[in-house]
Design an enzyme around this catalytic site. Sequence first.
Site, PDB file in Angstrom:
ATOM      1  N   ASN A 143      29.658  41.622  17.737  1.00 31.57           N
ATOM      2  CA  ASN A 143      28.807  42.464  16.890  1.00 31.57           C
ATOM      3  C   ASN A 143      29.107  43.918  17.229  1.00 31.57           C
ATOM      4  O   ASN A 143      28.727  44.397  18.296  1.00 31.57           O
ATOM      5  CB  ASN A 143      27.332  42.117  17.176  1.00 31.57           C
ATOM      6  CG  ASN A 143      26.383  43.057  16.468  1.00 31.57           C
ATOM      7  OD1 ASN A 143      26.774  43.802  15.572  1.00 31.57           O
ATOM      8  ND2 ASN A 143      25.124  43.028  16.870  1.00 31.57           N
ATOM      9  N   TRP A 144      29.801  44.605  16.318  1.00 30.32           N
ATOM     10  CA  TRP A 144      30.220  45.982  16.602  1.00 30.32           C
ATOM     11  C   TRP A 144      29.127  47.005  16.285  1.00 30.32           C
ATOM     12  O   TRP A 144      29.341  48.200  16.478  1.00 30.32           O
ATOM     13  CB  TRP A 144      31.517  46.301  15.830  1.00 30.32           C
ATOM     14  CG  TRP A 144      32.674  45.463  16.273  1.00 30.32           C
ATOM     15  CD1 TRP A 144      32.704  44.593  17.330  1.00 30.32           C
ATOM     16  CD2 TRP A 144      33.971  45.389  15.661  1.00 30.32           C
ATOM     17  NE1 TRP A 144      33.945  43.990  17.419  1.00 30.32           N
ATOM     18  CE2 TRP A 144      34.739  44.458  16.408  1.00 30.32           C
ATOM     19  CE3 TRP A 144      34.566  46.012  14.554  1.00 30.32           C
ATOM     20  CZ2 TRP A 144      36.053  44.152  16.090  1.00 30.32           C
ATOM     21  CZ3 TRP A 144      35.871  45.699  14.233  1.00 30.32           C
ATOM     22  CH2 TRP A 144      36.619  44.781  14.998  1.00 30.32           C
ATOM     23  N   LYS A 145      28.004  46.522  15.781  1.00 30.61           N
ATOM     24  CA  LYS A 145      26.855  47.407  15.494  1.00 30.61           C
ATOM     25  C   LYS A 145      27.321  48.642  14.718  1.00 30.61           C
ATOM     26  O   LYS A 145      28.190  48.540  13.872  1.00 30.61           O
ATOM     27  CB  LYS A 145      26.128  47.776  16.789  1.00 30.61           C
ATOM     28  CG  LYS A 145      25.824  46.568  17.653  1.00 30.61           C
ATOM     29  CD  LYS A 145      24.862  46.861  18.756  1.00 30.61           C
ATOM     30  CE  LYS A 145      24.726  45.618  19.614  1.00 30.61           C
ATOM     31  NZ  LYS A 145      23.597  45.636  20.499  1.00 30.61           N
ATOM     32  N   HIS A 148      19.023  39.849  13.693  1.00 29.43           N
ATOM     33  CA  HIS A 148      19.327  40.461  14.994  1.00 29.43           C
ATOM     34  C   HIS A 148      18.079  41.194  15.497  1.00 29.43           C
ATOM     35  O   HIS A 148      17.324  41.758  14.710  1.00 29.43           O
ATOM     36  CB  HIS A 148      20.512  41.426  14.855  1.00 29.43           C
ATOM     37  CG  HIS A 148      21.023  41.892  16.186  1.00 29.43           C
ATOM     38  ND1 HIS A 148      20.443  42.932  16.875  1.00 29.43           N
ATOM     39  CD2 HIS A 148      22.029  41.428  16.975  1.00 29.43           C
ATOM     40  CE1 HIS A 148      21.081  43.088  18.027  1.00 29.43           C
ATOM     41  NE2 HIS A 148      22.046  42.191  18.106  1.00 29.43           N
ATOM     42  N   GLU A 203      17.675  43.964  16.796  1.00 28.09           N
ATOM     43  CA  GLU A 203      17.571  45.375  16.383  1.00 28.09           C
ATOM     44  C   GLU A 203      17.027  45.470  14.966  1.00 28.09           C
ATOM     45  O   GLU A 203      16.297  46.406  14.628  1.00 28.09           O
ATOM     46  CB  GLU A 203      18.943  46.060  16.534  1.00 28.09           C
ATOM     47  CG  GLU A 203      19.263  46.292  18.004  1.00 28.09           C
ATOM     48  CD  GLU A 203      20.737  46.265  18.358  1.00 28.09           C
ATOM     49  OE1 GLU A 203      21.584  46.386  17.462  1.00 28.09           O
ATOM     50  OE2 GLU A 203      21.034  46.093  19.560  1.00 28.09           O
ATOM     51  N   GLU A 218      19.230  35.308  21.891  1.00 28.06           N
ATOM     52  CA  GLU A 218      19.489  36.626  22.472  1.00 28.06           C
ATOM     53  C   GLU A 218      18.186  37.196  23.030  1.00 28.06           C
ATOM     54  O   GLU A 218      17.415  37.819  22.287  1.00 28.06           O
ATOM     55  CB  GLU A 218      20.031  37.573  21.401  1.00 28.06           C
ATOM     56  CG  GLU A 218      21.341  37.143  20.798  1.00 28.06           C
ATOM     57  CD  GLU A 218      22.132  38.347  20.299  1.00 28.06           C
ATOM     58  OE1 GLU A 218      23.238  38.552  20.783  1.00 28.06           O
ATOM     59  OE2 GLU A 218      21.612  39.101  19.450  1.00 28.06           O
ATOM     60  N   GLY A 259      22.245  44.908  25.534  1.00 23.44           N
ATOM     61  CA  GLY A 259      22.668  46.281  25.796  1.00 23.44           C
ATOM     62  C   GLY A 259      22.081  46.859  27.069  1.00 23.44           C
ATOM     63  O   GLY A 259      22.149  48.057  27.304  1.00 23.44           O
ATOM     64  N   SER A 286      24.316  41.090  26.929  1.00 22.03           N
ATOM     65  CA  SER A 286      25.137  41.606  28.032  1.00 22.03           C
ATOM     66  C   SER A 286      26.149  40.594  28.547  1.00 22.03           C
ATOM     67  O   SER A 286      26.394  40.506  29.755  1.00 22.03           O
ATOM     68  CB  SER A 286      24.260  42.141  29.169  1.00 22.03           C
ATOM     69  OG  SER A 286      23.487  43.236  28.707  1.00 22.03           O
ATOM     70  N   GLY A 340      27.953  42.055  22.116  1.00 23.48           N
ATOM     71  CA  GLY A 340      27.857  43.409  21.588  1.00 23.48           C
ATOM     72  C   GLY A 340      28.857  44.318  22.272  1.00 23.48           C
ATOM     73  O   GLY A 340      30.040  44.358  21.926  1.00 23.48           O
ATOM     74  N   GLY A 341      28.383  45.053  23.292  1.00 27.74           N
ATOM     75  CA  GLY A 341      29.201  46.068  23.947  1.00 27.74           C
ATOM     76  C   GLY A 341      30.601  45.620  24.334  1.00 27.74           C
ATOM     77  O   GLY A 341      31.585  46.319  24.081  1.00 27.74           O
TER      78      GLY A 341
HETATM   79  C1  PEP Z   1      24.149  41.989  20.548  1.00 26.36           C
HETATM   80  O1  PEP Z   1      24.105  43.062  20.006  1.00 26.36           O
HETATM   81  O2  PEP Z   1      23.984  40.968  19.867  1.00 26.36           O
HETATM   82  C2  PEP Z   1      24.399  41.924  21.992  1.00 26.36           C
HETATM   83  C3  PEP Z   1      24.285  40.770  22.591  1.00 26.36           C
HETATM   84  O3  PEP Z   1      24.718  43.106  22.615  1.00 26.36           O
HETATM   85  P1  PEP Z   1      25.232  43.278  24.154  1.00 26.36           P
HETATM   86  O4  PEP Z   1      26.305  42.246  24.381  1.00 26.36           O
HETATM   87  O5  PEP Z   1      25.766  44.675  24.210  1.00 26.36           O
HETATM   88  O6  PEP Z   1      24.049  43.043  25.019  1.00 26.36           O
END
Ligand code: PEP
Length: 253
Positions: free
Chosen positions: A12-14, A98, A100, A169, A175, A214, A235-236
């Site tokens: 997920n590049w957000k 998600h 967010e 999640e 994050g 994470s 994500g990151g």
């Molecule tokens: C996400 O945005 O779905 C996510 C899991 O982010 P991160 O890996 O950065 O925690």
Amino acid sequence: MHPSRRPLIAGNWKMFHGGRSSVELASGVVAFARELPSVDVVVAPPFTALAAIAETLDGSKVGLAAQNLYPKDTGAFTGEISAPFLKECGCAWAIVGHSERRQVFGETDAFVAEKTAAALASDLVPIVCVGETLAQREAGETLRIVKAQVDAVLDVIARASTAVAVAYEPVWAIGTGKTAGPAEAEEVHAAIRSWLERKDPALAARTRILYGGSVKADNAASLLACPNVDGALVGGASLDPGSFGAIARATKG
Ligand code: PEP
């Protein structure tokens, strides 16, 4: 194990890498995915990069996902993007619900269910995100909250002929650098599988349950080794082909 539960790693590049840099990133993903024939790899760039990345991914085994959608096909919904538009753009997948979206944009369980149905109606595979906040976990409410989120989409995903993915999640792990330990993750994944099973054993058998929060190259293997963890939503660490590739290589695939 059901063949539709082969490992799935989704990035997920957000709201990062919306232009040329996202195409470069996609090329890096195509390169490592080529070496991993038994792992499904998906990327979810921002909307503005979807068309260009669809070209980059053409002929590769990497799937294209939207990060969100609006659950009407067309209409006066300024600023929104529908599932048919995403399909036409080359998407095969869509992230829905998600945290967010739930937290920043106030999306409810019912709205997430509408989006899940809209994705399926346009032949997009939904990755339905669920998870508790830190306050909910500390209050011992994790399973109650996650069950309510799963229940909201249960009828929709049980009716679908497509095998959907559910991503657990925990919001406190997204994050933040904090990860659920393998035992904590497996407890919730096993509970999700049991709720799916109660609805329909075939649904439980075909649904991939991803872990997200994470996930990094150094913690992926222990999470992905859990019996009910079928992959990761990243994500990151998906913003770099090196770390994203290392996570994909850590799967059971
Ligand atoms: C996400 O945005 O779905 C996510 C899991 O982010 P991160 O890996 O950065 O925690």
